[in-house]
Design an enzyme around this catalytic site. Structure first.
Site, PDB file in Angstrom:
ATOM      1  N   SER A   1      42.157  40.974  40.193  1.00 29.02           N
ATOM      2  CA  SER A   1      40.820  41.173  39.036  1.00 29.02           C
ATOM      3  C   SER A   1      39.662  40.864  40.373  1.00 29.02           C
ATOM      4  O   SER A   1      39.890  39.987  41.353  1.00 29.02           O
ATOM      5  CB  SER A   1      40.432  39.761  38.007  1.00 29.02           C
TER       6      SER A   1
ATOM      7  N   TYR B   1      38.024  37.866  40.229  1.00 28.63           N
ATOM      8  CA  TYR B   1      38.004  37.126  41.297  1.00 28.63           C
ATOM      9  C   TYR B   1      39.175  36.520  42.317  1.00 28.63           C
ATOM     10  O   TYR B   1      38.501  36.031  43.214  1.00 28.63           O
ATOM     11  CB  TYR B   1      38.504  35.995  39.688  1.00 28.63           C
ATOM     12  N   HIS B   2      40.374  37.818  42.162  1.00 30.98           N
ATOM     13  CA  HIS B   2      41.328  37.126  43.170  1.00 30.98           C
ATOM     14  C   HIS B   2      40.885  37.805  44.402  1.00 30.98           C
ATOM     15  O   HIS B   2      41.250  37.663  45.630  1.00 30.98           O
ATOM     16  CB  HIS B   2      42.393  37.995  42.334  1.00 30.98           C
TER      17      HIS B   2
ATOM     18  N   LYS C   1      38.941  35.440  46.191  1.00 27.15           N
ATOM     19  CA  LYS C   1      39.949  35.011  47.468  1.00 27.15           C
ATOM     20  C   LYS C   1      39.885  35.836  48.628  1.00 27.15           C
ATOM     21  O   LYS C   1      40.522  35.013  49.645  1.00 27.15           O
ATOM     22  CB  LYS C   1      41.070  34.064  46.429  1.00 27.15           C
TER      23      LYS C   1
ATOM     24  N   THR D   1      44.786  32.078  46.752  1.00 25.53           N
ATOM     25  CA  THR D   1      45.729  33.035  45.593  1.00 25.53           C
ATOM     26  C   THR D   1      46.365  33.473  46.031  1.00 25.53           C
ATOM     27  O   THR D   1      46.853  34.067  46.430  1.00 25.53           O
ATOM     28  CB  THR D   1      45.090  32.427  44.165  1.00 25.53           C
TER      29      THR D   1
HETATM   30  O1  LIG Z   1      48.524  34.539  27.111  1.00 27.61           O
HETATM   31  C1  LIG Z   1      48.892  34.595  28.261  1.00 27.61           C
HETATM   32  C2  LIG Z   1      47.757  34.058  29.319  1.00 27.61           C
HETATM   33  C3  LIG Z   1      48.570  35.089  30.241  1.00 27.61           C
HETATM   34  N1  LIG Z   1      49.798  35.810  30.480  1.00 27.61           N
HETATM   35  C4  LIG Z   1      49.921  36.320  31.919  1.00 27.61           C
HETATM   36  O2  LIG Z   1      50.363  35.490  32.974  1.00 27.61           O
HETATM   37  C5  LIG Z   1      49.662  35.796  34.230  1.00 27.61           C
HETATM   38  C6  LIG Z   1      49.538  35.058  34.931  1.00 27.61           C
HETATM   39  O3  LIG Z   1      48.402  34.785  34.171  1.00 27.61           O
HETATM   40  P1  LIG Z   1      47.085  33.288  34.209  1.00 27.61           P
HETATM   41  O4  LIG Z   1      46.642  33.704  33.131  1.00 27.61           O
HETATM   42  O5  LIG Z   1      48.509  32.032  33.827  1.00 27.61           O
HETATM   43  O6  LIG Z   1      46.767  33.323  35.825  1.00 27.61           O
HETATM   44  P2  LIG Z   1      45.482  34.135  36.701  1.00 27.61           P
HETATM   45  O7  LIG Z   1      44.926  34.835  35.562  1.00 27.61           O
HETATM   46  O8  LIG Z   1      46.167  34.847  37.552  1.00 27.61           O
HETATM   47  O9  LIG Z   1      44.754  32.649  36.909  1.00 27.61           O
HETATM   48  C7  LIG Z   1      45.212  31.465  37.411  1.00 27.61           C
HETATM   49  O10 LIG Z   1      46.496  31.372  38.680  1.00 27.61           O
HETATM   50  C8  LIG Z   1      45.730  32.402  39.724  1.00 27.61           C
HETATM   51  C9  LIG Z   1      47.302  32.135  40.294  1.00 27.61           C
HETATM   52  S1  LIG Z   1      48.457  33.564  40.772  1.00 27.61           S
HETATM   53  O11 LIG Z   1      48.026  34.051  39.512  1.00 27.61           O
HETATM   54  O12 LIG Z   1      47.157  34.379  41.350  1.00 27.61           O
HETATM   55  O13 LIG Z   1      49.110  33.481  41.541  1.00 27.61           O
HETATM   56  C10 LIG Z   1      44.396  31.466  40.103  1.00 27.61           C
HETATM   57  O14 LIG Z   1      44.159  31.510  41.151  1.00 27.61           O
HETATM   58  C11 LIG Z   1      43.515  30.868  39.170  1.00 27.61           C
HETATM   59  O15 LIG Z   1      43.109  30.417  39.651  1.00 27.61           O
HETATM   60  C12 LIG Z   1      44.429  30.418  37.881  1.00 27.61           C
HETATM   61  O16 LIG Z   1      43.687  30.826  36.372  1.00 27.61           O
HETATM   62  C13 LIG Z   1      49.487  37.108  33.773  1.00 27.61           C
HETATM   63  O17 LIG Z   1      50.286  38.343  34.297  1.00 27.61           O
HETATM   64  C14 LIG Z   1      49.028  37.292  32.436  1.00 27.61           C
HETATM   65  O18 LIG Z   1      48.921  39.059  31.818  1.00 27.61           O
HETATM   66  C15 LIG Z   1      50.141  36.404  29.315  1.00 27.61           C
HETATM   67  O19 LIG Z   1      51.464  37.184  29.212  1.00 27.61           O
HETATM   68  N2  LIG Z   1      49.729  35.583  27.872  1.00 27.61           N
END
Ligand SMILES: O=c1ccn([C@@H]2O[C@H](COP(=O)(O)OP(=O)(O)O[C@H]3O[C@H](CS(=O)(=O)O)[C@@H](O)[C@H](O)[C@H]3O)[C@@H](O)[C@H]2O)c(=O)[nH]1
Length: 382
Positions: A179, A181-182, A185, A144
């Protein structure tokens, strides 16, 4: 090519299995169906009605004439993993089979531990099985972009040249994940890098950004092949959540000031990136890292794009500043390199209004399946 897609019943795995099968590869899905069990645990569901795995695979056979083999197995069960490697002798092992939600890992101590146990143990078993039964197999592992966090310097693809006190080395890029989770990875990456070094395994770690979208050319062939579509606050991810919120007339849940910036990509690019990695294997002993995203957006930019696409369809939605359940940086520098996959031929599907409209229409056709109480976040980082 003989390819195992572990986690082939999930959001990224299912369309990847179809895509590779369509391209003529000999595909086996390995999955323990845990994602469906977690839906039950959380009382959540996919916006799209998805069939059972055997039914999906039978529908694929009917539509394409192609077979996808299925093995119901848990990667934390080493006997099962060993049997799969012995029997199939895969040339590529595509590993999506991990618990992938940051909020899920932050529910409580038990969930954090289960997340670590499942992800780290599963990957260790795969590494051991490659070493023991298929040493030439190329591991294509979903990492990730979140492993890197949001450093105040450009993010390189896995490695960075550092000069320190007059000496130079090429070292793993520093990690600062957001997190538990992260963090799993990150631990996987370290374990894979070590296995490559000591056993000569070949591996590609695909540090994927946030995936959006739903359909690929293959899932569009028949409604029974539709991909899952998460919108709840635990498994739903930013853009797809905003789309469903718009469809049901819910304010868009921008956490905090919305300046958090991440790399994003369309699911149609995920499947192509996997193909590129499989068809261009790492060398024996090589631990290769590709950053798998196509564009960078802040959360607020995404919400504004959804708001515009929704307005064009006659839906009036507002951006609502929502108290951020996470601990994360705002107004930060973010610039990540992503040239490796582009150099190997990735032609990105960029985020267009047309694409947003396609996904929005799917959500609008299924609003009766949306449980409104799953939309607002309840899991907090503190
Ligand atoms: O309703 C929401 C949902 C999320 N966010 C924000 O959007 C961003 C991304 O959150 P996310 O829930 O879309 O993604 P994340 O938790 O980071 O996890 C997802 O994206 C990751 C890639 S990355 O984000 O680490 O590049 C993958 O590893 C995970 O499996 C996948 O679930 C964060 O800053 C979060 O605070 C909002 O503002 N509002």
């Amino acid at each position: 090519m003989k390819i195992v897609v572990a986690g082939g019943d999930g959001f990224c795995g299912w369309p990847t299995a179809l895509y590779l099968s369509q391209k003529g590869h000999d595909v086996t899905i390995v999955d323990n169906l845990v994602r469906r069990e977690i839906d039950e645990e959380l009382g959540s569901n996919s916006v799209t009605p998805i069939l059972e795995l055997e039914e999906r695979v039978a529908a694929w056979k009917e539509v394409s004439g192609k077979d996808i083999a299925v093995k119901i197995a848990d990667l934390t069960d080493y006997d099962a993993v060993a049997a799969i490697f012995r029997e199939i002798q895969p040339e590529s092992f595509v590993h999506f089979a991990e618990h992938r939600s940051a909020p899920y890992s932050m529910i409580d101590r038990e969930h954090a531990i289960e997340n670590h146990r499942n992800n780290v143990e599963g990957t260790l078993n795969v590494l051991w099985a490659i070493k023991d039964f298929a040493p030439d197999c190329h591991l294509v592992k979903l990492g990730t972009m979140g492993e890197y966090g949001q450093p105040n310097i450009d993010i390189e693809e896995g490695w960075i040249e550092i000069e320190h006190k007059g000496r130079k080395d090429r070292l793993p890029f520093p990690k600062a994940p957001g997190s538990f989770y992260h963090l799993t990875k990150v631990h996987d990456s370290d374990n894979i890098m070590f296995a490559c070094r000591i056993w000569g395994i070949r591996a590609t770690d695909l540090n994927q950004g946030v995936v959006y979208g739903l359909e690929t050319d293959e899932t569009r062939l028949d409604p029974r092949l539709v991909n899952r579509f998460d919108y709840d606050a635990v498994f739903g991810t930013a853009l797809n959540r905003f789309i469903v919120q718009a469809a049901i007339g819910h304010d868009l849940t921008v956490y905090g000031n919305g300046s958090q910036t991440r790399g994003y990509l369309d699911i149609q690019d995920t499947v192509r990136c996997i193909e590129i990695a499989c068809e261009n294997p790492a060398d024996r002993g090589e631990f290769r890292v590709y950053n798998q995203f196509t564009e960078q957006f802040s959360v607020k930019e995404l919400a504004e794009k959804v708001q515009k696409a929704a307005r064009d369809l006659g839906l009036d939605v507002e951006l609502a500043t929502t108290e951020n359940p996470r601990v994360e940086k705002y107004d930060h520098y973010y610039n990540a390199v992503n040239t490796n996959l582009l150099d190997l031929g990735l032609e990105p599907h960029l985020l267009t209004d047309e694409h947003l409209t396609e996904v929005l229409k799917v959500a609008m056709n299924n609003t009766d399946r949306v449980e409104r109480e799953l939309v607002m976040p309840t899991v907090t980082w503190k």
